[in-house]
Design a protein around this motif. Structure first.
Motif, short mmCIF file in Angstrom:
data_model
loop_
_atom_site.label_atom_id
_atom_site.label_comp_id
_atom_site.label_asym_id
_atom_site.label_seq_id
_atom_site.Cartn_x
_atom_site.Cartn_y
_atom_site.Cartn_z
N PRO A 161 -5.35 1.03 -6.41
CA PRO A 161 -6.18 0.11 -5.63
C PRO A 161 -6.87 0.81 -4.45
N THR A 208 -4.36 -0.76 3.25
CA THR A 208 -3.75 -0.27 2.00
C THR A 208 -3.25 1.15 2.18
N ARG A 213 -1.85 -5.75 -3.63
CA ARG A 213 -3.00 -5.16 -2.94
C ARG A 213 -4.31 -5.75 -3.46
N ILE A 214 -4.38 -6.02 -4.75
CA ILE A 214 -5.58 -6.66 -5.30
C ILE A 214 -5.70 -8.09 -4.76
N TRP A 260 -6.99 -7.89 -1.23
CA TRP A 260 -8.41 -7.57 -1.21
C TRP A 260 -9.26 -8.79 -1.56
N ILE A 261 -8.91 -9.46 -2.64
CA ILE A 261 -9.66 -10.65 -3.07
C ILE A 261 -9.55 -11.74 -2.01
#
Length: 170
Positions: free
Chosen positions: A56, A95, A132-133, A136-137
């Protein structure tokens, strides 16, 4: 408690619950790696998963680099970043911090875990990437919605570091 604080609290709680459920499921679903008796084998196994856990961060750096190269913010000293680029930069910064903790925790734990529990390392890497995704989203939708991904990552790292410390002291 304000409305924003409730959103963050609910998001954080859902992130932690999701992380715990995913860890439990993945630990029981991932194949048990063979040959984990030596310290070197356990550390090599963890390092392979850490390569995946870095993905990521790599994607975030690519997104920032491409946005800079293809837009008015090609010169970062001019302050022409749009909101999406600012958010992507903050996500990449966080991150990086979280990955440093994950790396320390996963390697420390892998050095001490009994061989039959090594699937914890793979499960943690998969959950780290998913969290982590989600961070982010969520951040891109609205900064308050970063809470589930942040909490899942933070408490995963806390558990890895605490377990590594526990095994180091016993």
């Amino acid at each position: 408690m304000t409305r924003d604080q409730r959103i963050v609290a609910i998001g954080a709680a859902s992130g932690v619950l999701s992380m715990l459920l995913a860890m439990w499921a993945l630990v029981h679903q991932l194949p048990q790696p063979a040959g984990m008796e030596s310290l070197g084998a356990r550390l090599a196994y963890a390092l392979r998963w850490n390569g995946f856990a870095a993905s990521p961060l790599f994607a975030m750096i690519v997104a920032i680099g491409n946005a800079r190269a293809l837009g008015p913010a090609i010169d970062p000293t001019l302050g022409t970043e749009d909101k999406a680029m600012v958010v992507n930069g903050r996500v990449a910064d966080n991150t990086t911090q979280q990955f440093a903790l994950f790396l320390a925790g996963s390697l420390g734990l892998a050095a001490s875990l009994p061989p039959q529990y090594m699937t914890v390392i793979g499960a943690a890497a998969i959950v780290f990437v998913a969290a982590r995704i989600a961070f982010w989203i969520g951040y891109r939708i609205h900064p308050l919605y970063r809470a589930p991904g942040f909490a899942a990552t933070f408490y995963l790292n806390l558990a890895l570091l605490a377990a590594a410390l526990w095994f180091a002291l016993v």
